[in-house]
Scaffold this active site. Structure first.
Site, short mmCIF file in Angstrom:
data_model
loop_
_atom_site.label_atom_id
_atom_site.label_comp_id
_atom_site.label_asym_id
_atom_site.label_seq_id
_atom_site.Cartn_x
_atom_site.Cartn_y
_atom_site.Cartn_z
N ASP A 1 0.83 -1.21 0.00
CA ASP A 1 0.00 0.00 0.00
C ASP A 1 0.87 1.27 0.00
O ASP A 1 1.91 1.32 0.65
CB ASP A 1 -0.84 -0.04 1.28
N GLU B 1 1.62 -0.35 -4.92
CA GLU B 1 0.61 0.63 -5.29
C GLU B 1 1.28 1.97 -5.47
O GLU B 1 1.74 2.58 -4.50
CB GLU B 1 -0.51 0.75 -4.26
C1 AAO Z 1 -9.59 8.19 5.75
C2 AAO Z 1 -10.46 9.40 5.44
C3 AAO Z 1 -9.61 10.66 5.43
C4 AAO Z 1 -8.91 10.78 6.79
C5 AAO Z 1 -8.10 9.51 7.01
C6 AAO Z 1 -7.44 9.54 8.37
O1 AAO Z 1 -11.04 9.22 4.14
O2 AAO Z 1 -10.46 11.77 5.22
O3 AAO Z 1 -8.07 11.90 6.79
O4 AAO Z 1 -8.93 8.36 6.98
O5 AAO Z 1 -8.46 9.43 9.32
C7 AAO Z 1 -7.96 4.58 2.40
C8 AAO Z 1 -9.06 5.57 1.97
C9 AAO Z 1 -8.83 6.93 2.60
C10 AAO Z 1 -8.73 6.77 4.10
C11 AAO Z 1 -7.51 5.87 4.38
C12 AAO Z 1 -7.23 5.71 5.86
O6 AAO Z 1 -8.99 5.71 0.56
O7 AAO Z 1 -9.94 7.76 2.28
O8 AAO Z 1 -8.60 8.02 4.72
O9 AAO Z 1 -7.76 4.58 3.82
O10 AAO Z 1 -8.33 5.15 6.50
C13 AAO Z 1 -3.30 8.65 -2.49
C14 AAO Z 1 -2.19 7.63 -2.22
C15 AAO Z 1 -2.64 6.21 -2.47
C16 AAO Z 1 -3.90 5.92 -1.67
C17 AAO Z 1 -4.97 6.94 -2.14
C18 AAO Z 1 -6.31 6.71 -1.46
O11 AAO Z 1 -1.10 7.93 -3.07
O12 AAO Z 1 -1.62 5.32 -2.04
O13 AAO Z 1 -4.53 8.24 -1.83
N1 AAO Z 1 -4.36 4.53 -1.82
C19 AAO Z 1 -4.00 3.59 -0.76
C20 AAO Z 1 -5.12 2.59 -0.51
C21 AAO Z 1 -6.30 3.31 0.11
C22 AAO Z 1 -5.93 3.84 1.48
C23 AAO Z 1 -4.54 4.30 1.57
C24 AAO Z 1 -3.67 4.22 0.54
C25 AAO Z 1 -4.05 4.72 2.90
O14 AAO Z 1 -5.47 1.96 -1.70
O15 AAO Z 1 -7.43 2.46 0.19
O16 AAO Z 1 -6.76 4.97 1.78
O17 AAO Z 1 -3.59 3.53 3.51
C26 AAO Z 1 -3.62 11.93 -6.53
C27 AAO Z 1 -2.27 11.29 -6.27
C28 AAO Z 1 -2.46 9.91 -5.64
C29 AAO Z 1 -3.35 10.03 -4.41
C30 AAO Z 1 -4.68 10.64 -4.84
C31 AAO Z 1 -5.66 10.72 -3.67
O18 AAO Z 1 -4.29 11.19 -7.53
O19 AAO Z 1 -1.57 11.14 -7.49
O20 AAO Z 1 -1.20 9.37 -5.26
O21 AAO Z 1 -3.57 8.72 -3.88
O22 AAO Z 1 -4.45 11.94 -5.37
O23 AAO Z 1 -5.11 11.51 -2.65
C32 AAO Z 1 -6.27 12.37 -11.02
C33 AAO Z 1 -4.76 12.41 -11.02
C34 AAO Z 1 -4.22 11.54 -9.89
C35 AAO Z 1 -4.79 12.02 -8.59
C36 AAO Z 1 -6.31 11.91 -8.67
C37 AAO Z 1 -6.98 12.32 -7.38
O24 AAO Z 1 -6.71 11.06 -11.33
O25 AAO Z 1 -4.30 11.92 -12.27
O26 AAO Z 1 -2.79 11.60 -9.83
O27 AAO Z 1 -6.79 12.75 -9.74
O28 AAO Z 1 -6.64 13.65 -7.12
#
Ligand code: AAO
Length: 512
Positions: A212, A248
């Site tokens: 992750d 990832e």
């Molecule tokens: C939750 C709550 C949050 C709170 C947090 C702490 O939702 O509000 O602050 O708890 O209490 C998962 C959920 C999250 C959750 C988290 C922890 O998805 O919502 O937060 O568990 O409980 C980034 C990371 C990527 C990550 C993704 C979700 O780089 O690794 O965010 N995925 C993994 C897992 C996922 C998990 C986590 C990581 C954490 O698969 O299930 O989160 O362990 C851009 C960046 C990406 C970034 C995204 C979202 O993406 O490039 O790297 O991913 O933003 O932040 C276009 C662009 C693309 C961009 C996208 C979105 O597509 O081309 O680049 O727009 O902006």
């Protein structure tokens, strides 16, 4: 001698890019949020018999238990210890599942969350999946143990302590993702604790890891951790087999951090595949199926031997992570089946099939207000078992895409054609395409708004074949369409654009 050493090193270096699947199986299914007991049963009754090479399981480490929102799926991405006790079951149930899946030749790949612990403000107490005490406010996780010395606080230069700008590679690695306590992975102590966690899973018999949030860890730190991993348990794997690693890293372009930085550590999730396959099948941005002739590296994707591909994943099927509105999911079932068929027929990458649960989607201004909803659960937040209906579908809200005939049969198709090159490409210049995989398999897709009626070169030996999309080969007959291939390898295909499944696939094992 030098050559020998080089060959040996090369051999070792590519090993963690290899899924180590057995019996010619090729695809992985992500049984998202399934309980260990249900996964064990599914390995034995379905995944093994239907040629799935492996199963990706949700994070097994002890995690926070949240009640606002009510036990969200993402609480499992907030570890509070590396005890193997989670919403999916106990350590013993995990061990039993790994053993039973391995015994039927289905590998287990574990989703491991090693970049961080839980949210900084998650308070203190025993609101965790197994009641272990922690104090997030003080960065105190006594069960590992981790103290405030083991986090990146001092290294992060942003005012909030969180990632504020993905264009700054230092923030992305040294600050908190989503306010999650960011581990100091450059510390030998932290690397040791993470390696111990992964090695405890290797000892149990897992075949590898979905790692992750790798974008948020320096490649050098990951290299050090992966370098400490044992080889796989020789009860089920040849001696010296390295764990399969797929990382990832969301890289759709536009950010300084690139997937290629992680290539030598293992495979990387290719999100461009998920985003683009949706755009093509939805015919958005002028995309057409006929443009898939150079699908893969020709579309700017990473090299096939580094790619882990999927139509959707647990994040982007609900608007998390990346891929956007184009991503196809089970909610768009007709196009989803064709897209999954294309992915599984095409030679690009290692394929992962998503298996989901339904939730009460509530789209407001393009965002799903219920994107947090966890799996089918009881009132105490514990996950419900997966009931299997007489027609082999799943009940109680579990979608089981991996059991849909079209997808299950294309997983088998991929096994049958493994190693065969893409050949005999045909298209109508629009949204009708066909191609073979050498002489072992052939697929025809009609995504135009009119019928397809063509006689095509299939590359297959002459004979009668069952279409594995509309039915199965059952004994000496086909339950769906039947395709007659002439001695010249040519066959006539008619596919109406109004059919539920406007595609046909035949292969060496569906020949009568
Ligand atoms: C939750 C709550 C949050 C709170 C947090 C702490 O939702 O509000 O602050 O708890 O209490 C998962 C959920 C999250 C959750 C988290 C922890 O998805 O919502 O937060 O568990 O409980 C980034 C990371 C990527 C990550 C993704 C979700 O780089 O690794 O965010 N995925 C993994 C897992 C996922 C998990 C986590 C990581 C954490 O698969 O299930 O989160 O362990 C851009 C960046 C990406 C970034 C995204 C979202 O993406 O490039 O790297 O991913 O933003 O932040 C276009 C662009 C693309 C961009 C996208 C979105 O597509 O081309 O680049 O727009 O902006």
């Amino acid at each position: 001698m030098k050559l020998l050493i080089l060959v040996a090193l090369f051999g070792l270096s590519i090993a963690q890019h290899n899924p180590n699947t057995k019996y010619g199986r090729t695809s992985i299914v992500h049984l998202f949020e399934w309980r260990w007991a249900d996964i064990a049963a599914e390995c034995e009754r379905y995944l093994g018999p239907n040629g799935y090479g492996g199963v990706q399981i949700s994070p097994p480490s002890e995690h926070v238990k949240l009640t606002n929102p009510w036990h969200p799926w993402w609480q499992r991405y907030q570890p509070i210890a590396y005890n193997l006790c989670s919403r999916s079951g106990t350590e013993e149930e995990l061990r039993d599942m790994i053993t039973r899946c391995n015994n039927i030749g289905v590998n287990v790949y574990v989703d491991v969350v090693i970049n961080h612990m839980c949210k900084a403000s998650n308070g203190e107490g025993t609101h965790s999946s197994c009641g272990t005490y922690f104090n997030a406010n003080k960065e105190d996780f006594p069960s590992v143990p981790y103290s405030y010395l083991d986090f990146n606080d001092g290294k992060c230069k942003t005012g909030s302590g969180q990632i504020e700008n993905y264009s700054d590679i230092y923030q992305v690695r040294d600050c908190r993702l989503e306010n999650l306590l960011d581990l100091a992975m450059e510390k030998d102590y932290v690397r040791g604790k993470v390696a111990d966690y992964l090695n405890s899973l290797i000892d149990m018999g897992v075949a590898g890891f979905r790692v992750d949030a790798c974008k948020h860890m320096w490649p050098g730190d990951l290299s050090s951790v992966f370098g400490r991993l044992k080889t796989l348990n020789t009860k089920w794997f040849p001696s010296g087999t390295k764990p399969f690693i797929y990382q990832e890293v969301i890289d759709l372009g536009g950010e300084p951090i690139k997937a290629s930085e992680y290539f030598e550590l293992g495979r990387v999730t290719e999100f461009k595949h998920s985003a683009k396959i949706g755009t093509v099948f939805r015919k958005w941005d002028g995309e057409k199926l006929s443009y898939l002739k150079n699908w893969g590296e020709g579309w700017g994707f990473m090299p096939s031997d580094k790619a882990l591909v999927f139509v959707d994943n647990h994040d982007n099927q609900r608007g998390h992570g990346a891929g956007g509105a184009s991503v196809l999911t089970f909610w768009d079932s007709r196009l989803y089946k064709i897209a999954a068929g294309l992915m599984l027929a095409h030679p690009f990458g290692v394929t992962r099939v998503m298996s989901s649960y339904r939730w009460d989607r509530k789209i407001v201004n393009g965002k799903d207000e219920n994107d947090w909803m966890g799996p089918p659960s009881y009132s105490d937040g514990s996950t419900k078992p997966v009931p299997i209906n007489p027609d082999s579908t799943c009940g109680d809200g579990w979608v089981c895409e991996h059991r849909w005939r079209q997808i299950r049969n294309m997983v088998i198709f991929r096994n049958v054609v493994s190693g065969q090159p893409l050949s005999n490409w045909w298209d109508n210049g629009n949204n009708q395409i066909a191609f073979s995989r050498g002489s072992k398999g052939f697929i025809v897709i009609n995504n135009d708004d009119w019928g397809l009626n063509e006689t095509l070169n299939t590359g297959l030996p002459g004979g009668m074949y069952c279409d594995v999309i509309s039915g199965d080969k059952s004994g000496g007959s086909c339950t769906g369409k039947q395709i007659s291939v002439g001695s010249d390898g040519r066959a006539t295909f008619s596919i109406s654009n109004t059919e539920e499944d406007p595609f046909i696939a035949i292969h060496a094992d569906s020949k009568l």
